[in-house]
Design a protein around this motif. Structure first.
Motif, short mmCIF file in Angstrom:
data_model
loop_
_atom_site.label_atom_id
_atom_site.label_comp_id
_atom_site.label_asym_id
_atom_site.label_seq_id
_atom_site.Cartn_x
_atom_site.Cartn_y
_atom_site.Cartn_z
N GLU A 146 0.82 -1.21 0.00
CA GLU A 146 0.00 0.00 0.00
C GLU A 146 0.86 1.26 0.00
O GLU A 146 0.47 2.28 -0.57
CB GLU A 146 -0.93 -0.01 1.21
CG GLU A 146 -2.06 -1.01 1.10
CD GLU A 146 -2.97 -0.97 2.30
OE1 GLU A 146 -3.83 -0.08 2.36
OE2 GLU A 146 -2.81 -1.83 3.20
N LEU A 147 2.02 1.20 0.65
CA LEU A 147 2.91 2.36 0.67
C LEU A 147 3.52 2.62 -0.71
O LEU A 147 4.00 3.72 -0.97
CB LEU A 147 4.03 2.15 1.69
CG LEU A 147 3.62 2.14 3.16
CD1 LEU A 147 4.81 1.77 4.04
CD2 LEU A 147 3.06 3.49 3.57
N LEU A 148 3.50 1.60 -1.56
CA LEU A 148 4.06 1.75 -2.91
C LEU A 148 3.04 2.30 -3.90
O LEU A 148 3.42 2.72 -5.00
CB LEU A 148 4.56 0.40 -3.42
CG LEU A 148 5.88 -0.09 -2.83
CD1 LEU A 148 5.81 -1.53 -2.44
CD2 LEU A 148 7.00 0.10 -3.84
N LEU A 149 1.76 2.30 -3.53
CA LEU A 149 0.72 2.70 -4.47
C LEU A 149 0.61 4.22 -4.54
O LEU A 149 0.51 4.88 -3.51
CB LEU A 149 -0.62 2.10 -4.06
CG LEU A 149 -0.71 0.58 -4.11
CD1 LEU A 149 -2.06 0.13 -3.58
CD2 LEU A 149 -0.49 0.07 -5.52
N PRO A 150 0.63 4.79 -5.74
CA PRO A 150 0.49 6.24 -5.88
C PRO A 150 -0.88 6.71 -5.40
O PRO A 150 -1.85 5.94 -5.37
CB PRO A 150 0.65 6.46 -7.40
CG PRO A 150 1.25 5.20 -7.93
CD PRO A 150 0.81 4.10 -7.03
N ILE A 151 -0.96 7.97 -5.01
CA ILE A 151 -2.23 8.56 -4.63
C ILE A 151 -3.19 8.49 -5.82
O ILE A 151 -2.83 8.80 -6.95
CB ILE A 151 -2.04 10.02 -4.17
CG1 ILE A 151 -1.34 10.03 -2.81
CG2 ILE A 151 -3.36 10.76 -4.09
CD1 ILE A 151 -1.06 11.42 -2.28
N GLY A 152 -4.41 8.07 -5.53
CA GLY A 152 -5.40 7.91 -6.59
C GLY A 152 -5.66 6.46 -6.92
O GLY A 152 -6.61 6.15 -7.65
N SER A 153 -4.84 5.54 -6.40
CA SER A 153 -5.08 4.12 -6.62
C SER A 153 -6.36 3.69 -5.91
O SER A 153 -6.69 4.20 -4.83
CB SER A 153 -3.89 3.29 -6.10
OG SER A 153 -2.70 3.68 -6.74
N ILE A 154 -7.07 2.73 -6.48
CA ILE A 154 -8.33 2.26 -5.91
C ILE A 154 -8.04 1.03 -5.05
O ILE A 154 -7.60 0.00 -5.56
CB ILE A 154 -9.36 1.91 -7.00
CG1 ILE A 154 -9.54 3.10 -7.95
CG2 ILE A 154 -10.68 1.51 -6.38
CD1 ILE A 154 -10.06 4.35 -7.29
N GLN A 214 -5.16 7.65 -0.47
CA GLN A 214 -4.49 8.94 -0.26
C GLN A 214 -3.41 8.76 0.81
O GLN A 214 -3.14 9.67 1.59
CB GLN A 214 -5.51 10.00 0.18
CG GLN A 214 -6.65 10.24 -0.78
CD GLN A 214 -6.20 10.93 -2.06
OE1 GLN A 214 -5.15 11.57 -2.10
NE2 GLN A 214 -7.00 10.79 -3.11
N LEU A 215 -2.80 7.59 0.84
CA LEU A 215 -1.95 7.22 1.97
C LEU A 215 -0.72 8.10 2.10
O LEU A 215 -0.47 8.70 3.14
CB LEU A 215 -1.54 5.75 1.86
CG LEU A 215 -0.72 5.19 3.02
CD1 LEU A 215 -1.46 5.36 4.34
CD2 LEU A 215 -0.40 3.72 2.79
N SER A 216 0.11 8.18 1.06
CA SER A 216 1.34 8.97 1.17
C SER A 216 1.73 9.56 -0.18
O SER A 216 1.68 8.87 -1.20
CB SER A 216 2.50 8.10 1.69
OG SER A 216 3.70 8.86 1.75
N PRO A 217 2.13 10.82 -0.18
CA PRO A 217 2.57 11.45 -1.43
C PRO A 217 3.98 11.02 -1.83
O PRO A 217 4.46 11.39 -2.90
CB PRO A 217 2.53 12.95 -1.10
CG PRO A 217 2.78 13.01 0.37
CD PRO A 217 2.12 11.78 0.94
N LEU A 218 4.65 10.26 -0.97
CA LEU A 218 6.03 9.85 -1.23
C LEU A 218 6.14 8.37 -1.58
O LEU A 218 7.14 7.72 -1.25
CB LEU A 218 6.92 10.18 -0.02
CG LEU A 218 7.03 11.66 0.36
CD1 LEU A 218 7.97 11.83 1.55
CD2 LEU A 218 7.54 12.47 -0.82
N SER A 219 5.11 7.84 -2.24
CA SER A 219 5.15 6.43 -2.63
C SER A 219 6.32 6.15 -3.56
O SER A 219 6.86 5.03 -3.58
CB SER A 219 3.84 6.02 -3.30
OG SER A 219 3.62 6.81 -4.46
#
Length: 257
Positions: A93-101, A108-113
């Motif tokens: 989940e930390l690797l997923l870019p913002i906007g992933s479903i 919207q987990l982290s902007p630093l994926s």
């Protein structure tokens, strides 16, 4: 009769594979390989170059271990849940870019994926060379199995890096792929521990066997149940691999000396 013939053909096929593996293993361990390439390998230039290369790979092993922990920490610090991400969100989940479903919800987990993605790419690329060049010099047996596990582990890390978001299901195929990659890493640790026969690397051998066993149990739990604790057990399994990277670097340096 058909069932008996099928069992006989399967046993025959297994015996054939076993004999081929033993012949390959013996080629590299009984001196045949050494006799053919000994004059080249023992030249002063090759020996000095090899020692410098192995030392550099040892430092890189320590680096990729520390780099992962630093990258994950930075990504979590800037996430919208803070340190709770260690318990509530998986590494994937930390690797997923913002906007992933994720389960019909927009992540919207982290902007630093991209920081996590970068460390997976670096880890997977460098580890392959570290194992094939440096680790294989430290172990006596099971080199082929260890190398295959290392190759697939590295490829899995690079494939995880390539995750581009989109639709994602908790506990779905993506998580299964991550779990298999982490499982291969722990299997590789055990195989490496079995292959080490140097008395001065006894502690590293024991650590490889124990950590690999614990890691396999932890990742097995995530694959077959207890999904409520998925993030915790997944981290236990992968953290052991990353800590092993750091320990490996120091073990390589000791082996070279």
């Amino acid at each position: 009769m058909t069932s008996t013939k099928r069992k006989y053909s399967i046993n025959k096929y297994i015996q054939f594979i076993s004999k081929k593996y033993q012949s390959i293993e013996q080629y590299f361990t009984n001196g045949s390989f050494g006799v053919k390439f000994y004059p080249l390998l023992m030249s002063p230039f090759v020996r000095v170059t090899n020692k410098l290369l192995v030392r550099m790979l040892a430092f890189l092993a320590v680096f990729i271990g520390i780099d992962y922990f630093a990258a994950e920490l930075i990504t979590i610090v800037f996430s919208n849940v803070g340190f709770l991400a260690y318990y509530d969100h998986t590494i994937l989940e930390l690797l997923l870019p913002i906007g992933s479903i994720v389960d019909s919800q927009t992540s919207q987990l982290s902007p630093l994926s991209f920081v996590m993605k970068a460390t997976f790419m670096v880890h997977g690329s460098l580890f392959l060379f570290i194992y094939l060049i440096a680790v294989n010099q430290m172990i006596k047996g099971f080199r082929l199995i260890g190398s295959m596990a290392a190759i697939f582990f590295s490829l899995g890390m690079i494939l995880i890096y390539s995750a581009q978001g989109g639709h994602y299901t908790e506990g779905g195929l993506q998580n299964l792929g991550v779990s298999i990659t982490f499982l291969l890493g722990n299997i590789m640790m055990i195989v490496t521990g079995i292959g080490i026969d140097k008395p001065f690397l006894r502690k590293f051998k024991l650590f490889s066997l124990i950590a690999g066993g614990i890691g396999i149990i932890a990742i097995g739990i995530t694959m077959f149940g207890f999904t409520n604790y998925l993030a915790i057990f997944e981290r236990i399994s992968f953290y052991l691999v990353v800590i092993w990277d750091v320990a490996l670097g120091f073990a390589i340096l000791r082996y070279v000396r």
